[in-house]
Design a protein around this motif. Structure first.
Motif, PDB file in Angstrom:
ATOM      1  N   GLY A  38       0.712  -1.226   0.037  1.00  0.00           N
ATOM      2  CA  GLY A  38      -0.227  -0.102  -0.180  1.00  0.00           C
ATOM      3  C   GLY A  38       0.677   1.302   0.007  1.00  0.00           C
ATOM      4  O   GLY A  38       1.784   0.989  -0.020  1.00  0.00           O
ATOM      5  N   SER A  39       0.195   2.320  -0.074  1.00  0.00           N
ATOM      6  CA  SER A  39       0.705   3.232   0.473  1.00  0.00           C
ATOM      7  C   SER A  39       1.540   4.167   1.229  1.00  0.00           C
ATOM      8  O   SER A  39       3.125   4.661   0.703  1.00  0.00           O
ATOM      9  CB  SER A  39      -0.320   5.030   0.349  1.00  0.00           C
ATOM     10  N   ARG A  40       1.636   3.602   2.271  1.00  0.00           N
ATOM     11  CA  ARG A  40       2.597   3.370   3.096  1.00  0.00           C
ATOM     12  C   ARG A  40       4.001   2.738   3.453  1.00  0.00           C
ATOM     13  O   ARG A  40       5.009   3.145   3.667  1.00  0.00           O
ATOM     14  CB  ARG A  40       1.834   3.145   4.644  1.00  0.00           C
ATOM     15  N   SER A  41       3.965   1.736   2.762  1.00  0.00           N
ATOM     16  CA  SER A  41       5.213   0.371   2.470  1.00  0.00           C
ATOM     17  C   SER A  41       5.516   0.699   1.023  1.00  0.00           C
ATOM     18  O   SER A  41       6.661   0.646   0.347  1.00  0.00           O
ATOM     19  CB  SER A  41       4.486  -0.774   2.542  1.00  0.00           C
ATOM     20  N   ALA A  42       5.198   1.755  -0.124  1.00  0.00           N
ATOM     21  CA  ALA A  42       5.289   1.933  -1.474  1.00  0.00           C
ATOM     22  C   ALA A  42       6.638   2.006  -1.527  1.00  0.00           C
ATOM     23  O   ALA A  42       7.661   2.287  -2.287  1.00  0.00           O
ATOM     24  CB  ALA A  42       4.610   2.785  -2.166  1.00  0.00           C
ATOM     25  N   PRO A  43       7.461   3.590  -0.657  1.00  0.00           N
ATOM     26  CA  PRO A  43       8.388   3.696  -0.875  1.00  0.00           C
ATOM     27  C   PRO A  43       9.699   2.887  -0.176  1.00  0.00           C
ATOM     28  O   PRO A  43      11.038   3.077  -0.708  1.00  0.00           O
ATOM     29  CB  PRO A  43       9.005   5.162   0.343  1.00  0.00           C
ATOM     30  N   VAL A  44      10.213   2.041   0.258  1.00  0.00           N
ATOM     31  CA  VAL A  44      10.055   0.818   1.405  1.00  0.00           C
ATOM     32  C   VAL A  44      10.636  -0.610  -0.198  1.00  0.00           C
ATOM     33  O   VAL A  44      11.155  -0.396  -0.745  1.00  0.00           O
ATOM     34  CB  VAL A  44      10.261   0.264   2.423  1.00  0.00           C
TER      35      VAL A  44
ATOM     36  N   GLY B 256      -2.011  -3.648  -8.986  1.00  0.00           N
ATOM     37  CA  GLY B 256      -3.284  -4.181  -8.167  1.00  0.00           C
ATOM     38  C   GLY B 256      -3.247  -3.446  -7.322  1.00  0.00           C
ATOM     39  O   GLY B 256      -3.410  -2.302  -7.466  1.00  0.00           O
ATOM     40  N   ASN B 257      -4.766  -4.183  -7.234  1.00  0.00           N
ATOM     41  CA  ASN B 257      -5.820  -2.825  -5.881  1.00  0.00           C
ATOM     42  C   ASN B 257      -4.483  -2.328  -4.981  1.00  0.00           C
ATOM     43  O   ASN B 257      -4.824  -1.341  -4.056  1.00  0.00           O
ATOM     44  CB  ASN B 257      -6.413  -3.630  -5.255  1.00  0.00           C
ATOM     45  N   HIS B 258      -3.772  -2.898  -4.335  1.00  0.00           N
ATOM     46  CA  HIS B 258      -2.558  -2.404  -2.954  1.00  0.00           C
ATOM     47  C   HIS B 258      -2.234  -1.264  -3.596  1.00  0.00           C
ATOM     48  O   HIS B 258      -1.773  -0.145  -3.252  1.00  0.00           O
ATOM     49  CB  HIS B 258      -2.319  -4.110  -2.686  1.00  0.00           C
ATOM     50  N   ASP B 259      -1.112  -1.854  -4.807  1.00  0.00           N
ATOM     51  CA  ASP B 259      -0.862  -0.737  -5.547  1.00  0.00           C
ATOM     52  C   ASP B 259      -1.335   0.113  -6.394  1.00  0.00           C
ATOM     53  O   ASP B 259      -0.614   1.879  -6.126  1.00  0.00           O
ATOM     54  CB  ASP B 259      -0.225  -0.855  -7.279  1.00  0.00           C
ATOM     55  N   ALA B 260      -2.593   0.441  -6.264  1.00  0.00           N
ATOM     56  CA  ALA B 260      -3.438   1.571  -6.589  1.00  0.00           C
ATOM     57  C   ALA B 260      -3.808   2.916  -5.468  1.00  0.00           C
ATOM     58  O   ALA B 260      -4.303   3.706  -5.895  1.00  0.00           O
ATOM     59  CB  ALA B 260      -4.669   0.717  -6.948  1.00  0.00           C
ATOM     60  N   GLU B 261      -3.510   2.475  -4.437  1.00  0.00           N
ATOM     61  CA  GLU B 261      -3.454   3.442  -3.378  1.00  0.00           C
ATOM     62  C   GLU B 261      -2.897   4.014  -3.510  1.00  0.00           C
ATOM     63  O   GLU B 261      -2.746   5.187  -2.514  1.00  0.00           O
ATOM     64  CB  GLU B 261      -3.540   2.230  -1.808  1.00  0.00           C
ATOM     65  N   ASP B 262      -1.802   4.210  -3.957  1.00  0.00           N
ATOM     66  CA  ASP B 262      -0.513   4.867  -4.758  1.00  0.00           C
ATOM     67  C   ASP B 262       0.063   4.825  -5.904  1.00  0.00           C
ATOM     68  O   ASP B 262       1.202   4.126  -6.556  1.00  0.00           O
ATOM     69  CB  ASP B 262       0.886   4.582  -3.866  1.00  0.00           C
ATOM     70  N   ILE B 263      -1.050   5.437  -7.104  1.00  0.00           N
ATOM     71  CA  ILE B 263      -0.602   5.282  -7.936  1.00  0.00           C
ATOM     72  C   ILE B 263       0.380   5.809  -8.944  1.00  0.00           C
ATOM     73  O   ILE B 263       1.191   5.689  -9.571  1.00  0.00           O
ATOM     74  CB  ILE B 263      -1.544   5.689  -8.883  1.00  0.00           C
ATOM     75  N   PRO B 264       1.170   7.472  -8.495  1.00  0.00           N
ATOM     76  CA  PRO B 264       2.514   7.764  -7.893  1.00  0.00           C
ATOM     77  C   PRO B 264       3.421   7.338  -8.468  1.00  0.00           C
ATOM     78  O   PRO B 264       4.468   7.183  -8.816  1.00  0.00           O
ATOM     79  CB  PRO B 264       1.902   9.265  -7.715  1.00  0.00           C
ATOM     80  N   SER B 265       3.078   6.360  -7.140  1.00  0.00           N
ATOM     81  CA  SER B 265       4.378   6.046  -6.555  1.00  0.00           C
ATOM     82  C   SER B 265       4.101   4.804  -8.354  1.00  0.00           C
ATOM     83  O   SER B 265       5.657   4.459  -8.231  1.00  0.00           O
ATOM     84  CB  SER B 265       4.304   5.158  -5.087  1.00  0.00           C
TER      85      SER B 265
ATOM     86  N   ARG C 247       5.871   6.047 -10.991  1.00  0.00           N
ATOM     87  CA  ARG C 247       7.656   6.382 -10.788  1.00  0.00           C
ATOM     88  C   ARG C 247       8.409   5.553 -10.965  1.00  0.00           C
ATOM     89  O   ARG C 247       9.512   5.342 -11.308  1.00  0.00           O
ATOM     90  CB  ARG C 247       7.599   7.278  -9.859  1.00  0.00           C
ATOM     91  N   TYR C 248       8.382   4.194  -9.293  1.00  0.00           N
ATOM     92  CA  TYR C 248       9.169   3.453  -9.969  1.00  0.00           C
ATOM     93  C   TYR C 248       8.802   2.658 -10.362  1.00  0.00           C
ATOM     94  O   TYR C 248      10.253   2.117 -11.312  1.00  0.00           O
ATOM     95  CB  TYR C 248       9.057   2.597  -8.354  1.00  0.00           C
ATOM     96  N   THR C 249       8.130   1.984 -11.790  1.00  0.00           N
ATOM     97  CA  THR C 249       8.498   0.572 -12.399  1.00  0.00           C
ATOM     98  C   THR C 249       8.316   1.468 -13.528  1.00  0.00           C
ATOM     99  O   THR C 249       8.844   1.126 -14.979  1.00  0.00           O
ATOM    100  CB  THR C 249       6.767   0.236 -12.495  1.00  0.00           C
ATOM    101  N   GLY C 250       8.498   3.054 -13.851  1.00  0.00           N
ATOM    102  CA  GLY C 250       7.982   2.971 -14.970  1.00  0.00           C
ATOM    103  C   GLY C 250       6.935   3.203 -16.047  1.00  0.00           C
ATOM    104  O   GLY C 250       7.650   3.112 -17.319  1.00  0.00           O
ATOM    105  N   LYS C 251       6.195   2.332 -16.416  1.00  0.00           N
ATOM    106  CA  LYS C 251       4.971   2.003 -16.815  1.00  0.00           C
ATOM    107  C   LYS C 251       4.140   3.176 -16.654  1.00  0.00           C
ATOM    108  O   LYS C 251       3.592   3.404 -15.631  1.00  0.00           O
ATOM    109  CB  LYS C 251       5.017   1.395 -17.029  1.00  0.00           C
ATOM    110  N   PRO C 252       3.109   2.912 -17.773  1.00  0.00           N
ATOM    111  CA  PRO C 252       1.937   3.720 -17.589  1.00  0.00           C
ATOM    112  C   PRO C 252       1.146   2.891 -16.730  1.00  0.00           C
ATOM    113  O   PRO C 252       1.795   1.562 -17.001  1.00  0.00           O
ATOM    114  CB  PRO C 252       1.526   4.411 -19.224  1.00  0.00           C
ATOM    115  N   LEU C 253      -0.504   2.839 -16.990  1.00  0.00           N
ATOM    116  CA  LEU C 253      -1.669   2.123 -15.779  1.00  0.00           C
ATOM    117  C   LEU C 253      -1.657   1.369 -17.037  1.00  0.00           C
ATOM    118  O   LEU C 253      -1.912   0.050 -17.034  1.00  0.00           O
ATOM    119  CB  LEU C 253      -2.240   2.545 -15.627  1.00  0.00           C
TER     120      LEU C 253
END
Length: 324
Positions: free
Chosen positions: A97-103, A125-134, A137-143
């Motif tokens: 989720g969004s809290r764990s995304a930076p790590v 996925g649904n967990h990643d969608a909590e922080d779509i900007p991350s 940014r990290y994958t370098g892919k569009p949705l």
């Protein structure tokens, strides 16, 4: 009396798209199981070579540092026992989720390097969608995007909303529809996090595991079949039936649930290896248990593609289309 009976059956027919997938999913679940481990390397299973291999996996999202070992185990197994994989598909839920995304995103990108796989296609996925900007940014892919390897078109469609069902906008659906109609000369593989309600997978029994508005896609597939639809989300263990389906109401479309890397109670660290053979329509879909370093022979299958696979052995992986 007759009119009442007619109304009853007409009502059932109108709702067939809702209840029929669930009935099929239950029947698949009841048709019980088998095991059988195959510890051979791919070069021994396919001694003639000339293959293109794809690691299809999903649902990594560790709930804490202790569960990071699950993906590390899977990647180590791939690196040590299945070297030379050409591409990887990640069907969502990379992070919790969004809290764990930076790590967890930097960790994910670092760990996967050791697999030495040159091309990666990820979706949110649904967990990643909590922080779509991350995710972006990290994958370098569009949705949503499509990538081409030889004559195989992978259409990758992310969750757009942080919710249990996979939500895909009408604009993204229309883009997918155009690709499916305009690329009849190619092998077409679609990847989403949730499955289609009409897939016949065990996960389709649960509304929260489905693509919302699945009937949009089903109508197109009825007229323009694709070759394969990959999903995750469900965490269905390999020893249960219903992880793959070829429902009779579509023309030879293989639906497969590739989840999950994360090990829950009663599940294993598992994924699939897809093996395309050059100049052949034969696709091998091999279920991998990363803890035993073996393929599960009784849970693997062969699928006949609409076209023979073609690839020059070098190029591929570029994003060739995104929704406008």
């Amino acid at each position: 009396m007759i009119s009442c009976i007619m109304k009853y059956f007409l009502g059932m027919l109108r709702n067939i798209r809702i209840w029929l997938p669930s009935v099929v999913a239950v029947l698949a679940f009841l048709a019980q199981t088998g095991c059988g481990h195959d510890a051979r390397a791919l070069k021994d299973i396919f001694p003639r070579g000339d293959i293109f291999t794809v690691w299809a996996h999903s649902d990594i999202h560790p709930r804490g540092n202790a569960e990071m070992i699950h993906y590390e185990t899977a990647v180590r197994d791939v690196a040590d026992y299945i070297p030379g994989i050409n591409a990887a598909l990640v069907a969502g839920d990379i992070v919790m989720g969004s809290r764990s995304a930076p790590v967890q995103y930097p960790w994910f990108l670092s760990v996967r390097k050791t697999a030495a796989i040159p091309f990666w296609c990820e979706i949110a996925g649904n967990h990643d969608a909590e922080d779509i900007p991350s995710f972006l940014r990290y994958t370098g892919k569009p949705l949503h995007y499509a990538a081409l390897f030889g004559n195989v078109l992978f259409i990758c469609m992310s969750d757009e909303v942080y919710d249990h069902p996979t939500q895909i906008s009408d604009a993204a659906f229309e883009w997918w529809k155009r690709l499916v109609i305009q690329n009849r000369d190619k092998i077409i593989v679609t990847m989403t996090h949730g499955c289609l309600a009409q897939s016949g997978l065990l996960a389709s029994f649960d509304w929260g595991q489905r693509v919302e508005g699945s009937e949009r896609f089903a109508r197109v597939l009825g007229e323009y079949p694709i070759d394969m639809w990959i999903s995750g989300h469900a965490h269905t263990p390999y020893y249960m039936n219903g992880k793959w389906s070829r429902p009779f109401w579509f023309k030879n479309i293989l639906f497969i649930d590739v989840s999950a890397i994360r090990k829950n109670k009663g599940t294993n660290i598992q994924s699939y290896i897809l093996v395309f053979s050059k100049n052949s329509p034969d696709l091998a879909v091999l279920l991998r248990n990363h803890e035993t370093h073996s393929f599960i022979a009784s849970r693997s299958l062969r699928h006949t593609l609409r076209h023979p696979f073609e690839w020059d052995g070098r190029t591929g992986g570029a994003v060739v289309s995104v929704p406008q």
